[in-house]
Write an enzyme that holds these catalytic residues in place. Structure first.
Site, PDB file in Angstrom:
ATOM      1  N   LYS A  92     -64.039  -9.236  85.865  1.00  0.00           N
ATOM      2  CA  LYS A  92     -64.755  -8.228  85.076  1.00  0.00           C
ATOM      3  C   LYS A  92     -65.760  -8.976  84.206  1.00  0.00           C
ATOM      4  CE  LYS A  92     -65.421  -3.950  83.704  1.00  0.00           C
ATOM      5  NZ  LYS A  92     -65.984  -2.895  84.580  1.00  0.00           N
ATOM      6  N   ASP A 126     -50.762  -3.125  94.467  1.00  0.00           N
ATOM      7  CA  ASP A 126     -50.123  -1.811  94.663  1.00  0.00           C
ATOM      8  C   ASP A 126     -51.098  -0.881  95.378  1.00  0.00           C
ATOM      9  OD1 ASP A 126     -47.794  -2.579  93.305  1.00  0.00           O
ATOM     10  OD2 ASP A 126     -47.624  -0.642  92.295  1.00  0.00           O
ATOM     11  N   ASP A 149     -63.544  -3.082  89.118  1.00  0.00           N
ATOM     12  CA  ASP A 149     -63.623  -1.631  89.351  1.00  0.00           C
ATOM     13  C   ASP A 149     -64.240  -1.333  90.713  1.00  0.00           C
ATOM     14  OD1 ASP A 149     -65.947  -2.695  88.268  1.00  0.00           O
ATOM     15  OD2 ASP A 149     -66.359  -0.998  86.940  1.00  0.00           O
ATOM     16  N   TYR A 204     -50.848 -11.394  81.204  1.00  0.00           N
ATOM     17  CA  TYR A 204     -49.382 -11.377  81.142  1.00  0.00           C
ATOM     18  C   TYR A 204     -48.809 -12.434  80.194  1.00  0.00           C
ATOM     19  CZ  TYR A 204     -48.454  -8.232  85.110  1.00  0.00           C
ATOM     20  OH  TYR A 204     -48.340  -7.154  85.943  1.00  0.00           O
TER      21      TYR A 204
HETATM   22  C1  IPM Z   1     -44.911  -7.219  90.554  1.00  0.00           C
HETATM   23  C2  IPM Z   1     -44.236  -6.385  89.502  1.00  0.00           C
HETATM   24  C3  IPM Z   1     -43.998  -7.228  88.258  1.00  0.00           C
HETATM   25  C4  IPM Z   1     -45.366  -7.685  87.761  1.00  0.00           C
HETATM   26  C5  IPM Z   1     -43.221  -6.549  87.141  1.00  0.00           C
HETATM   27  C6  IPM Z   1     -41.867  -6.085  87.605  1.00  0.00           C
HETATM   28  C7  IPM Z   1     -43.095  -7.426  85.927  1.00  0.00           C
HETATM   29  O1  IPM Z   1     -44.983  -5.244  89.227  1.00  0.00           O
HETATM   30  O2  IPM Z   1     -44.343  -8.256  90.944  1.00  0.00           O
HETATM   31  O3  IPM Z   1     -45.993  -6.849  90.996  1.00  0.00           O
HETATM   32  O4  IPM Z   1     -46.055  -6.941  87.065  1.00  0.00           O
HETATM   33  O5  IPM Z   1     -45.753  -8.817  88.075  1.00  0.00           O
HETATM   34 MG    MG Z   2     -46.637  -5.003  90.516  1.00  0.00          MG
END
Ligand code: IPM
Ligand code: MG
Length: 369
Positions: A191, A251, A223, A141
């Protein structure tokens, strides 16, 4: 006790869920003599609209001056133009970085009363209780250089994955401290069969492990970890991983609980100040309808009480109120129910009130903070 809370409701359903979370926080505060001062600031798309910047300097300054930040969500289709110079998400990333919040704690604890909502078979959920610690201010990031060029062979885009030893060491050390207060197992996810940064990560994690003889360290490739989160989620206790791996895996882990609307997070740095936000996004498809699930935001308030204010008993009161409400069948649409955001918030608040004075019983810092 006094505390200053910066509210950053953001975009989409952010304001709706943050509103309910704040009301729960007010209820708890009233029960334990906590005097709260709030101020509200734009971030994300609404900040771009108002000021041209996703993180106006005044928002960052106010968050830096607060004891804790309660955030909703950022983003939406109206700011999604890939050619745009500024994006809502940049505001969130700049806030995390600006406040030095290098660790993101994302607990995943499926509720027995919601077993029917999970995509997994109920038997797979037995014993699932995991904490993902996502590195938050490094990795893919934040790598430089990044950007686009036009080459003779066509357009080219670059993102880099960079970690220093110090960045890895501090987040892995936190994972070990958290694991020591839980079931004593850290799974470091990388990884390392491909990435040099992962090989450094693995090396540093192994070095840190030497300081925690009572905590077990395992390494797992990302993975394989993604698969095991579904096939054997009870395998995990504490997970620690690179920024983007953590984004993706959390997620995925949200599927275990039945709805991404349930999951909270705490972003922490060197001191007690933290940023608290549900892990879900701005959900533009349901924004403005008052049907979003406020539980992720409300559980973020519990984490705020625990990690920034040291009010463990109050944190547990909120967590119990959520659990009781779900057990009683209170469900928003994402959970197959019909309650509105406000009704769900009220159901949880009532249970905080019922818990009465036991919020005031203790202000103890968690062993690992
Ligand atoms: C999260 C979100 C954020 C991230 C986005 C909105 C930038 O997906 O907090 O998980 O990727 O960190
Ligand atoms: Mg996220």
């Amino acid at each position: 006790m006094r505390a200053r809370i910066a509210l950053c409701p953001g975009d989409g359903i952010g304001p709706e869920v943050t509103h309910e979370a704040r009301r729960v926080l007010d209820e708890v505060a009233a029960g334990c003599g906590l005097a709260l001062a709030y101020d509200e600031h734009p971030i994300g798309g609404c900040a771009i609209d108002a000021t041209g910047q996703p993180l106006p300097p005044a928002t960052l300054a106010a968050c830096a001056a607060a004891d804790a930040v309660l955030l909703g969500a950022v983003g939406g289709p109206q700011w999604d133009d890939p050619a745009a110079a500024v994006r809502p998400e940049q505001g969130l990333l700049a806030l995390r970085q600006g406040l030095g919040l290098w660790a993101n704690l994302r607990p995943v604890t499926p509720y027995p009363s919601l077993r029917d909502r999970s995509s997994l078979r109920p038997d797979r959920l037995a014993g699932v209780d995991l904490m993902v610690i996502r590195e938050l201010t490094g990795g893919l990031y934040f790598g430089t250089p990044r950007g686009r060029t036009i080459e003779p062979e066509g357009r080219r885009a670059v993102d880099t994955l960079v970690y220093t030893e110090a960045e890895i060491r501090r987040v892995v050390t936190l994972a070990f401290k958290v694991a020591a207060a839980r079931r004593g197992k850290v799974t470091s996810i990388d990884k390392a069969n491909v990435l040099e940064s992962s090989r450094l990560w693995r090396q540093v994690a192994t070095e840190v492990a030497a300081d925690f003889p009572r905590v077990r360290l395992e390494h797992l490739l990302v993975d394989a970890a993604a698969m095991r989160l579904i096939t054997q989620p009870s395998y995990f206790d504490v997970i620690v991983t690179e920024n983007m791996f953590g984004d993706i895996l959390t997620d995925e882990a949200a599927v275990l609980s039945g709805s991404i609307g349930l999951l909270p997070s705490a972003s922490l740095g060197d001191g007690p100040r933290g940023l608290y936000e549900p892990i879900h996004g701005s959900a533009p498809d349901i924004a403005g309808h008052g049907i979003a699930n406020p539980v992720g935001a409300i559980l973020s308030v519990a984490m705020l009480l625990r990690h920034s204010l040291g009010l463990e008993a109050a944190a547990q009161t909120v967590e119990r109120a959520v659990e009781d409400a779900l057990r009683a069948g209170c469900r928003t649409r994402d959970l197959g129910g019909t309650l509105t955001t406000a009704q769900m918030g009220a159901a949880i608040r009532e249970r905080v009130v019922d818990a009465g004075g036991d919020t005031s019983s203790a202000a103890l810092l968690r062993a690992y903070r």
